[in-house]
Design an enzyme around this catalytic site. Structure first.
Site, mmCIF file in Angstrom:
data_model
loop_
_atom_site.group_PDB
_atom_site.id
_atom_site.type_symbol
_atom_site.label_atom_id
_atom_site.label_comp_id
_atom_site.label_asym_id
_atom_site.label_seq_id
_atom_site.Cartn_x
_atom_site.Cartn_y
_atom_site.Cartn_z
ATOM 1 N N LYS A 54 0.844 -1.200 0.000
ATOM 2 C CA LYS A 54 0.000 0.000 0.000
ATOM 3 C C LYS A 54 0.881 1.253 0.000
ATOM 4 C CE LYS A 54 -3.796 -2.402 2.248
ATOM 5 N NZ LYS A 54 -4.414 -2.817 3.499
ATOM 6 N N GLN A 98 -4.437 -1.405 9.713
ATOM 7 C CA GLN A 98 -4.354 -2.733 9.108
ATOM 8 C C GLN A 98 -4.919 -3.787 10.069
ATOM 9 O OE1 GLN A 98 -3.215 -3.411 5.891
ATOM 10 N NE2 GLN A 98 -3.947 -5.474 6.294
ATOM 11 N N ASP A 121 -11.068 3.021 4.099
ATOM 12 C CA ASP A 121 -11.383 1.586 4.033
ATOM 13 C C ASP A 121 -12.895 1.355 3.937
ATOM 14 O OD1 ASP A 121 -9.343 -0.263 3.912
ATOM 15 O OD2 ASP A 121 -8.925 -0.232 6.063
#
Ligand code: NAD
Length: 297
Positions: A54, A98, A121
């Protein structure tokens, strides 16, 4: 029939080029560089790889990219303190924590502490609510289903009227938002899961199959309606012995070679949904930066 291999990697790269170009315009015209902050807690090896990818992609798109690596034993208060700082940092437009988190941390409290306007997200209840209500203009859609939809649209066009879609898996990250997105495009949806009886016969009705389970090679050719589009979200690490040598490799939830005999198009693993997920994260971050400047997302 030999199915088309849907090249998610190539599509993700193409989209990333467009994101990079738009980022340069945003910087030149408005002085804004999209900023993405990734928080990783602990040493989970798979998470380390995802976060590294990422960060690399964010930098390649021209973003301001920061990573916060926190100790496995960090307290919940310290994690919330960091998120509060990032929520208040004008250089940061997207915040991602994460997952999975160590057991002593409460995932819901942490994901819900990110401002909805920086929740790239798409896990905040405000964004989930907007997606479910079809109010996606200013919502952040979870990256994996957002990427899947683009790949299905490439095969079937933008309107799935008359198509049956079967989703295998009902997680908040993939299965449920996938159902909302497919329904918005007029597909008729069935969401299946571990308690579904006779799963193969349900899947056999599907013109669109999205598998998000976490079971290697579970979906077989005799589950698939001829001509179906099959999207494999699963990422499973398996050991395979070839010529006496045991190697670890990635495989999806779909038995790719088998299903390719019946379907019209299938995503491979790796090289399908995974790269698209990362690129949709960049797309959401760019969108957040644009919205922060009062520009259309
Ligand atoms: P999850 O564990 O939260 O959910 C799995 C779902 O599968 C559950 O709803 C469960 O009911 C269902 N299920 C389990 N066994 C089943 C069975 N035998 N038959 C039918 N349904 C069954 O998982 P998740 O987070 O949605 O992830 C699913 C898979 O997708 C995993 O392999 C994960 O690594 C992968 N994933 C990939 C990406 C990507 O970017 N490619 C993103 C997210 C998840």
């Amino acid at each position: 029939m030999t199915a088309k291999r849907i090249d998610g990697k190539a599509k993700a790269e193409q989209l990333a080029e467009a994101i990079k170009a738009q980022t340069a315009v945003l910087l030149k015209d408005h002085g804004i560089r999209p900023g993405l902050a990734v928080v990783i807690i602990g040493e989970d090896p798979a998470s380390q790889i995802y976060v590294r990818n990422k960060k690399r992609r964010a930098e390649a798109c021209g973003f301001h990219s920061v990573q916060h690596t926190l100790d496995e034993n960090v307290s919940q208060a310290d994690v919330l303190g960091l998120i509060d700082e990032l929520n208040n940092d004008d250089a940061i437009h997207g915040i991602l924590v994460q997952l999975p988190l160590p057991d002593h941390l409460d995932e819901q409290t942490i994901t819900q502490s990110i401002l909805p306007s920086k929740d790239v997200d798409g896990f905040h209840f405000v964004n989930i609510g907007k997606l479910t209500a079809g109010h996606t203009q200013d919502a952040f859609v979870p990256c994996t289903p957002a990427g899947c939809i683009l790949m299905i649209e490439d095969e079937l066009g933008p309107d799935f009227s008359g198509k049956n879609a079967v989703i295998i898996g009902r997680s908040n990250i993939v299965g449920k938002p996938m159902a909302s997105l497919l329904m918005q495009r007029n597909a008729t949806i069935t969401v299946t899961h571990s308690r579904t009886s006779d799963l193969p016969s349900v899947v056999r009705n599907a013109d669109i199959v999205v598998a998000a389970v976490g079971r290697p090679d579970m979906v077989k050719a005799d589950w698939i309606k001829p001509g179906a589009v099959v999207i494999d979200v699963g990422i499973n690490r398996v050991e395979k012995t070839i010529d006496g040598e045991t190697k670890s490799r990635l495989t999806g939830d779909v038995d790719y070679d088998d299903v390719c005999r019946v379907a019209s198009a299938v995503t491979p693993v790796p090289g399908g949904v995974g790269p698209m997920t990362i690129t949709m994260l960049m797309s959401n971050t760019l969108r957040s930066a644009r919205l922060s400047a009062g520009l259309p997302g």
